[in-house]
Design a protein around this motif. Structure first.
Motif, mmCIF file in Angstrom:
data_model
loop_
_atom_site.group_PDB
_atom_site.id
_atom_site.type_symbol
_atom_site.label_atom_id
_atom_site.label_comp_id
_atom_site.label_asym_id
_atom_site.label_seq_id
_atom_site.Cartn_x
_atom_site.Cartn_y
_atom_site.Cartn_z
ATOM 1 N N ARG A 29 0.809 -1.225 0.000
ATOM 2 C CA ARG A 29 0.000 0.000 0.000
ATOM 3 C C ARG A 29 0.849 1.285 0.000
ATOM 4 N NH1 ARG A 29 -5.510 0.004 2.740
ATOM 5 N NH2 ARG A 29 -6.202 -2.126 2.583
ATOM 6 N N THR A 30 2.058 1.222 0.556
ATOM 7 C CA THR A 30 2.804 2.472 0.791
ATOM 8 C C THR A 30 4.145 2.579 0.072
ATOM 9 O OG1 THR A 30 3.863 1.532 2.762
ATOM 10 C CG2 THR A 30 1.787 2.728 3.093
ATOM 11 N N ALA A 31 4.687 1.503 -0.405
ATOM 12 C CA ALA A 31 6.058 1.513 -0.931
ATOM 13 C C ALA A 31 6.265 2.512 -2.072
ATOM 14 C CB ALA A 31 6.467 0.115 -1.371
ATOM 15 N N SER A 32 5.339 2.571 -3.011
ATOM 16 C CA SER A 32 5.560 3.452 -4.166
ATOM 17 C C SER A 32 5.620 4.925 -3.737
ATOM 18 C CB SER A 32 4.472 3.237 -5.215
ATOM 19 O OG SER A 32 3.201 3.540 -4.673
ATOM 20 N N ARG A 33 4.725 5.329 -2.831
ATOM 21 C CA ARG A 33 4.741 6.724 -2.371
ATOM 22 C C ARG A 33 6.001 7.029 -1.553
ATOM 23 N NH1 ARG A 33 -1.119 7.396 0.156
ATOM 24 N NH2 ARG A 33 -0.946 5.157 0.350
ATOM 25 N N LEU A 34 6.386 6.087 -0.684
ATOM 26 C CA LEU A 34 7.567 6.310 0.159
ATOM 27 C C LEU A 34 8.852 6.282 -0.668
ATOM 28 C CD1 LEU A 34 6.572 4.215 3.296
ATOM 29 C CD2 LEU A 34 6.411 6.698 2.969
ATOM 30 N N LEU A 35 8.884 5.430 -1.684
ATOM 31 C CA LEU A 35 10.055 5.393 -2.561
ATOM 32 C C LEU A 35 10.196 6.723 -3.303
ATOM 33 C CD1 LEU A 35 12.407 3.744 -3.690
ATOM 34 C CD2 LEU A 35 10.861 2.912 -5.472
ATOM 35 N N ALA A 36 9.089 7.295 -3.705
ATOM 36 C CA ALA A 36 9.126 8.599 -4.386
ATOM 37 C C ALA A 36 9.689 9.678 -3.459
ATOM 38 C CB ALA A 36 7.729 8.979 -4.864
ATOM 39 N N VAL A 37 9.326 9.627 -2.180
ATOM 40 C CA VAL A 37 9.844 10.606 -1.212
ATOM 41 C C VAL A 37 11.356 10.450 -1.084
ATOM 42 C CG1 VAL A 37 9.843 11.272 1.225
ATOM 43 C CG2 VAL A 37 7.679 10.806 0.058
ATOM 44 N N ALA A 38 11.798 9.203 -0.917
ATOM 45 C CA ALA A 38 13.238 8.952 -0.764
ATOM 46 C C ALA A 38 13.994 9.357 -2.030
ATOM 47 C CB ALA A 38 13.487 7.483 -0.441
ATOM 48 N N TYR A 39 13.439 9.041 -3.186
ATOM 49 C CA TYR A 39 14.101 9.387 -4.445
ATOM 50 C C TYR A 39 14.184 10.903 -4.620
ATOM 51 C CZ TYR A 39 15.370 9.603 -9.324
ATOM 52 O OH TYR A 39 16.023 9.887 -10.499
ATOM 53 N N ARG A 40 13.122 11.609 -4.246
ATOM 54 C CA ARG A 40 13.116 13.063 -4.366
ATOM 55 C C ARG A 40 14.233 13.686 -3.522
ATOM 56 N NH1 ARG A 40 8.154 14.379 -2.361
ATOM 57 N NH2 ARG A 40 7.282 13.104 -3.992
ATOM 58 N N VAL A 41 14.501 13.123 -2.346
ATOM 59 C CA VAL A 41 15.548 13.660 -1.476
ATOM 60 C C VAL A 41 16.927 13.260 -1.981
ATOM 61 C CG1 VAL A 41 16.529 13.556 0.855
ATOM 62 C CG2 VAL A 41 14.053 13.740 0.551
ATOM 63 N N LEU A 42 17.079 11.988 -2.379
ATOM 64 C CA LEU A 42 18.403 11.449 -2.694
ATOM 65 C C LEU A 42 18.803 11.565 -4.165
ATOM 66 C CD1 LEU A 42 18.080 8.258 -0.508
ATOM 67 C CD2 LEU A 42 19.573 10.199 -0.053
ATOM 68 N N GLY A 43 17.822 11.495 -5.055
ATOM 69 C CA GLY A 43 18.134 11.561 -6.484
ATOM 70 C C GLY A 43 18.815 10.317 -7.016
ATOM 71 N N ASN A 44 18.719 9.199 -6.306
ATOM 72 C CA ASN A 44 19.357 7.950 -6.721
ATOM 73 C C ASN A 44 18.413 6.807 -6.367
ATOM 74 O OD1 ASN A 44 20.909 5.433 -6.159
ATOM 75 N ND2 ASN A 44 22.618 6.678 -6.911
ATOM 76 N N GLN A 45 18.022 6.038 -7.366
ATOM 77 C CA GLN A 45 17.036 4.973 -7.183
ATOM 78 C C GLN A 45 17.527 3.894 -6.215
ATOM 79 O OE1 GLN A 45 13.948 4.980 -8.461
ATOM 80 N NE2 GLN A 45 13.356 2.938 -7.777
ATOM 81 N N ALA A 46 18.750 3.423 -6.399
ATOM 82 C CA ALA A 46 19.265 2.339 -5.557
ATOM 83 C C ALA A 46 19.365 2.767 -4.098
ATOM 84 C CB ALA A 46 20.625 1.875 -6.061
ATOM 85 N N THR A 47 19.845 3.967 -3.866
ATOM 86 C CA THR A 47 19.974 4.468 -2.495
ATOM 87 C C THR A 47 18.592 4.688 -1.885
ATOM 88 O OG1 THR A 47 21.996 5.583 -3.202
ATOM 89 C CG2 THR A 47 21.120 6.202 -1.068
#
Length: 192
Positions: A29-47
């Motif tokens: 339910r939440t992974a896609s939204r949370l991954l977008a938040v992390a990606y927005r901050v880090l700018g790196n998909q793997a990280t």
């Protein structure tokens, strides 16, 4: 409270009881939204994926401490992801090379201050230690022991009196006289 918020709260309650299926549902339910938040901050998909995994591990181990009264589940999860991503950014600041080539083609390097004392300061400290050792060696055995125990073990006059089985007045006199003798000796050695 929306149906989605209530469902996430219920999933967190089940995760607190170590329900693996609930963790799987929460992830779905939440992974896609949370991954977008992390990606927005880090700018790196793997990280960003690493941060997300770390957050879900934390959710698994700390779901019982979820502050349901004070926040919504998605806000709690988002804050965890964002904070972990920012922490990771802070830890991985780019390293500055010590050497580089300037526009003129000439090699340059940063001056890094030496944390150790200068050779002269080290020599002076060693000589001072030698002088102090020599001066301490000139004290009588029991007063020397009293001074050494006072300064190296932090014993008080009363502690020294008990340890050395001597009257308190004797201990105080030994320490005072020994310190005066050490001061005089260090001054004499320093003048020579």
């Amino acid at each position: 409270m929306t149906a989605d918020t209530a469902a996430l709260d219920q999933l967190l309650s089940r995760i607190a009881l170590q329900d693996r299926q609930a963790l799987r549902e929460l992830y779905d339910r939440t992974a896609s939204r949370l991954l977008a938040v992390a990606y927005r901050v880090l700018g790196n998909q793997a990280t960003a994926e690493d941060v997300l995994q770390d957050v879900y591990v934390t959710v698994w181990s700390r779901a019982a401490s979820y502050p349901a009264v004070h926040t919504h589940a998605m806000a709690w999860l988002t804050a965890m992801v964002r904070n972990r991503a920012i922490d990771l950014l802070r830890k991985s600041r780019p390293e500055v090379p010590l050497q580089w080539q300037g526009e003129d083609g000439e090699e340059h390097q940063h001056d890094v201050p030496d944390e150790n004392a200068s050779p002269m300061a080290q020599l002076m400290a060693a000589q001072s230690d030698d002088r102090l050792g020599s001066c301490i060696g000139q004290l009588e055995a029991e007063p020397r022991l009293a001074v050494m125990l006072a300064y190296y073990e932090g014993l008080t006059h009363a502690d020294l009196a008990v340890r050395l089985s001597r009257p308190l007045g004797t201990i105080k006199a030994w320490v005072r006289r020994s310190l005066v003798r050490l001061k005089d000796c260090m001054g004499e050695v320093g003048l020579s």
